[in-house]
Structure formats: structure tokens, C-alpha cells
Design a protein around this motif. Structure first.
Motif, PDB file in Angstrom:
ATOM      1  N   GLY A  30       0.771  -1.237   0.000  1.00 55.33           N
ATOM      2  CA  GLY A  30       0.000   0.000   0.000  1.00 55.33           C
ATOM      3  C   GLY A  30       0.799   1.281   0.000  1.00 55.33           C
ATOM      4  N   PHE A  31       1.636   1.476  -1.023  1.00 53.09           N
ATOM      5  CA  PHE A  31       2.355   2.742  -1.136  1.00 53.09           C
ATOM      6  C   PHE A  31       2.730   2.997  -2.585  1.00 53.09           C
ATOM      7  N   ALA A  32       3.110   4.231  -2.857  1.00 50.74           N
ATOM      8  CA  ALA A  32       3.553   4.625  -4.193  1.00 50.74           C
ATOM      9  C   ALA A  32       4.639   5.682  -4.065  1.00 50.74           C
ATOM     10  N   VAL A  33       5.465   5.785  -5.115  1.00 53.14           N
ATOM     11  CA  VAL A  33       6.514   6.801  -5.171  1.00 53.14           C
ATOM     12  C   VAL A  33       6.787   7.108  -6.648  1.00 53.14           C
ATOM     13  N   GLU A  34       7.089   8.359  -6.921  1.00 47.61           N
ATOM     14  CA  GLU A  34       7.440   8.772  -8.279  1.00 47.61           C
ATOM     15  C   GLU A  34       8.933   8.550  -8.498  1.00 47.61           C
ATOM     16  N   ILE A  35       9.273   7.809  -9.514  1.00 43.51           N
ATOM     17  CA  ILE A  35      10.670   7.573  -9.866  1.00 43.51           C
ATOM     18  C   ILE A  35      11.090   8.704 -10.808  1.00 43.51           C
ATOM     19  N   PRO A  36      12.127   9.436 -10.453  1.00 41.89           N
ATOM     20  CA  PRO A  36      12.530  10.578 -11.283  1.00 41.89           C
ATOM     21  C   PRO A  36      12.931  10.169 -12.701  1.00 41.89           C
ATOM     22  N   SER A 139      20.554  16.351  -5.465  1.00 43.24           N
ATOM     23  CA  SER A 139      19.934  17.031  -4.320  1.00 43.24           C
ATOM     24  C   SER A 139      18.499  17.487  -4.578  1.00 43.24           C
ATOM     25  N   PRO A 140      18.194  18.092  -5.723  1.00 46.01           N
ATOM     26  CA  PRO A 140      16.803  18.512  -5.960  1.00 46.01           C
ATOM     27  C   PRO A 140      15.818  17.339  -6.036  1.00 46.01           C
ATOM     28  N   LEU A 141      16.316  16.155  -6.366  1.00 50.25           N
ATOM     29  CA  LEU A 141      15.444  14.991  -6.480  1.00 50.25           C
ATOM     30  C   LEU A 141      14.974  14.484  -5.125  1.00 50.25           C
ATOM     31  N   VAL A 142      15.772  14.729  -4.084  1.00 49.95           N
ATOM     32  CA  VAL A 142      15.425  14.222  -2.762  1.00 49.95           C
ATOM     33  C   VAL A 142      14.075  14.769  -2.311  1.00 49.95           C
ATOM     34  N   GLY A 143      13.892  16.067  -2.402  1.00 53.85           N
ATOM     35  CA  GLY A 143      12.626  16.669  -1.985  1.00 53.85           C
ATOM     36  C   GLY A 143      11.446  16.145  -2.781  1.00 53.85           C
ATOM     37  N   LYS A 144      11.641  15.931  -4.065  1.00 54.72           N
ATOM     38  CA  LYS A 144      10.572  15.406  -4.908  1.00 54.72           C
ATOM     39  C   LYS A 144      10.230  13.969  -4.514  1.00 54.72           C
ATOM     40  N   LEU A 149       6.576   9.926  -1.954  1.00 55.19           N
ATOM     41  CA  LEU A 149       6.441   8.658  -1.222  1.00 55.19           C
ATOM     42  C   LEU A 149       5.225   8.768  -0.313  1.00 55.19           C
ATOM     43  N   ARG A 150       4.180   8.069  -0.649  1.00 56.67           N
ATOM     44  CA  ARG A 150       2.898   8.186   0.042  1.00 56.67           C
ATOM     45  C   ARG A 150       2.260   6.831   0.295  1.00 56.67           C
ATOM     46  N   PRO A 151       1.537   6.746   1.419  1.00 64.52           N
ATOM     47  CA  PRO A 151       0.727   5.546   1.656  1.00 64.52           C
ATOM     48  C   PRO A 151      -0.444   5.517   0.675  1.00 64.52           C
ATOM     49  N   ALA A 152      -1.014   4.350   0.495  1.00 65.60           N
ATOM     50  CA  ALA A 152      -2.168   4.201  -0.388  1.00 65.60           C
ATOM     51  C   ALA A 152      -3.350   5.000   0.149  1.00 65.60           C
ATOM     52  N   SER A 153      -4.239   5.294  -0.732  1.00 64.96           N
ATOM     53  CA  SER A 153      -5.458   6.009  -0.367  1.00 64.96           C
ATOM     54  C   SER A 153      -6.167   5.265   0.768  1.00 64.96           C
ATOM     55  N   ALA A 164       9.268  18.975   4.013  1.00 63.19           N
ATOM     56  CA  ALA A 164      10.121  18.602   2.884  1.00 63.19           C
ATOM     57  C   ALA A 164      11.512  18.240   3.375  1.00 63.19           C
ATOM     58  N   ALA A 165      12.240  17.542   2.548  1.00 63.57           N
ATOM     59  CA  ALA A 165      13.609  17.150   2.879  1.00 63.57           C
ATOM     60  C   ALA A 165      14.495  18.364   3.059  1.00 63.57           C
ATOM     61  N   GLN A 166      15.482  18.207   3.909  1.00 62.17           N
ATOM     62  CA  GLN A 166      16.430  19.306   4.155  1.00 62.17           C
ATOM     63  C   GLN A 166      17.818  18.880   3.750  1.00 62.17           C
TER      64      GLN A 166
END
Length: 166
Positions: A30-36, A139-144, A149-153, A164-166
Motif C-alpha cells: 500500500g504505497f507509491a513513489v514517483e521515480i525521477p 539534491s533537488p530529487l530528494v525533496g521530490k 512517497l505516500r501511503p495508499a489512499s 520537505a527534505a532538508q
């Protein structure tokens, strides 16, 4: 004039064009993430619970797992200790209810690990590891990645309120 525009478009570097990202969805955990854009699938876990992507010398690992003891805090502590045993110098270590981020360096490499709690005693993670020479690009990809990275609906966790990432 058309010929000039066509030549100009052909000479523009590829990043000038919009590149689409891939969404990795793990329905079982139950999760999803966008692959850059630019990351290529290198390997999928036999269990189907994770993947490894690469872009040059950068590696992106994405996976989910059941929490052995059922406690998210124990999972984060186990990951943290593993990095320290491997010799990583953890310079950023933040944990809140439902999420944690660890970042460090080791022998010219940079690592960023984000882990979120999921429903049903599970967690999802991504680890982006790359050489320092790729820091400006990665580095810019980390925040994205963190935002994507989210749990399922239907699975609500503190991750939705994470900064956001630091």
C-alpha cells in the motif's frame, strides 16, 4: 524558417524537453513513489516488494516491508544502527510520528533514506545513494522523492504532514 526551428529543436539537449516520471506502486503493502526521469529499472525483488533503479552511478532503492515487531520506531532504529555499523557519518537524522529521514556520507558517497509508516504494520522506504560529484544533480530529487512517497489512499499517517527534505 521552419528548417531553422527544426535544427534548433534537434540541437537542444534532452533535458530541455519535458521528461515524464514513472510511478512505482506497491499494491500489496500500500504505497507509491514517483521515480525521477532518467532512472532505469535495474532489478525487482523476487517478492515484488521493491525495486532498484540507476542513473549513472546513482542508485535508488524503493521497497516496503512488514514491521517485524510491529513498531515503526524499532524499524527506524534498526536502519540507523545498520548505517552506523557500516561507517556512515549520519549528519541529518529526524524522526516524527509516522516518518523518518536519515542522511549521511561515507567515502565520497551521499545517502538519503526516507521511511514512512504504512497501515497494517508495514513501512515503505527509499534510499538514494550517489557519489558527491553528483550532488548538484541529485539534491533537488530528494525533496521530490520525499513528497511523492505516500501511503495508499485510505491509509492516513503523519507522513502527510511531514516537512520537505532538508
Amino acid at each position: 524558417m521552419r528548417r531553422f526551428l527544426l535544427i534548433l529543436l534537434l540541437l537542444l539537449p534532452a533535458p530541455a524537453f519535458a521528461q515524464s516520471s514513472e510511478t512505482y506502486v506497491n499494491a500489496r503493502l500500500g504505497f507509491a513513489v514517483e521515480i525521477p526521469p532518467g532512472f532505469t529499472l535495474m532489478q525487482e525483488a523476487d517478492s515484488g516488494d521493491g525495486r532498484t533503479y540507476a542513473k549513472g552511478k546513482a542508485r535508488l532503492l524503493v521497497w516496503g516491508n512488514r514491521l517485524a515487531g510491529g513498531l515503526f520506531e524499532d524499524e527506524v532504529a534498526t536502519r540507523r544502527m545498520a548505517y552506523l555499523r557500516e561507517g556512515w557519518d549520519i549528519g541529518y537524522d529526524r524522526q516524527e510520528a509516522g516518518w523518518a529521514s536519515l542522511s549521511g556520507t561515507l567515502a565520497g558517497s551521499i545517502l538519503y533514506h526516507r521511511i514512512i509508516a504504512l497501515c497494517d504494520d508495514a513501512a515503505a522506504s527509499f534510499v538514494l545513494e550517489y557519489p558527491r560529484s553528483m550532488k548538484k544533480e541529485m539534491s533537488p530529487l530528494v525533496g521530490k522523492l520525499v513528497k511523492s512517497l505516500r501511503p495508499a489512499s485510505g491509509c492516513t499517517r503523519a507522513q502527510d504532514a511531514a516537512p520537505a527534505a532538508q
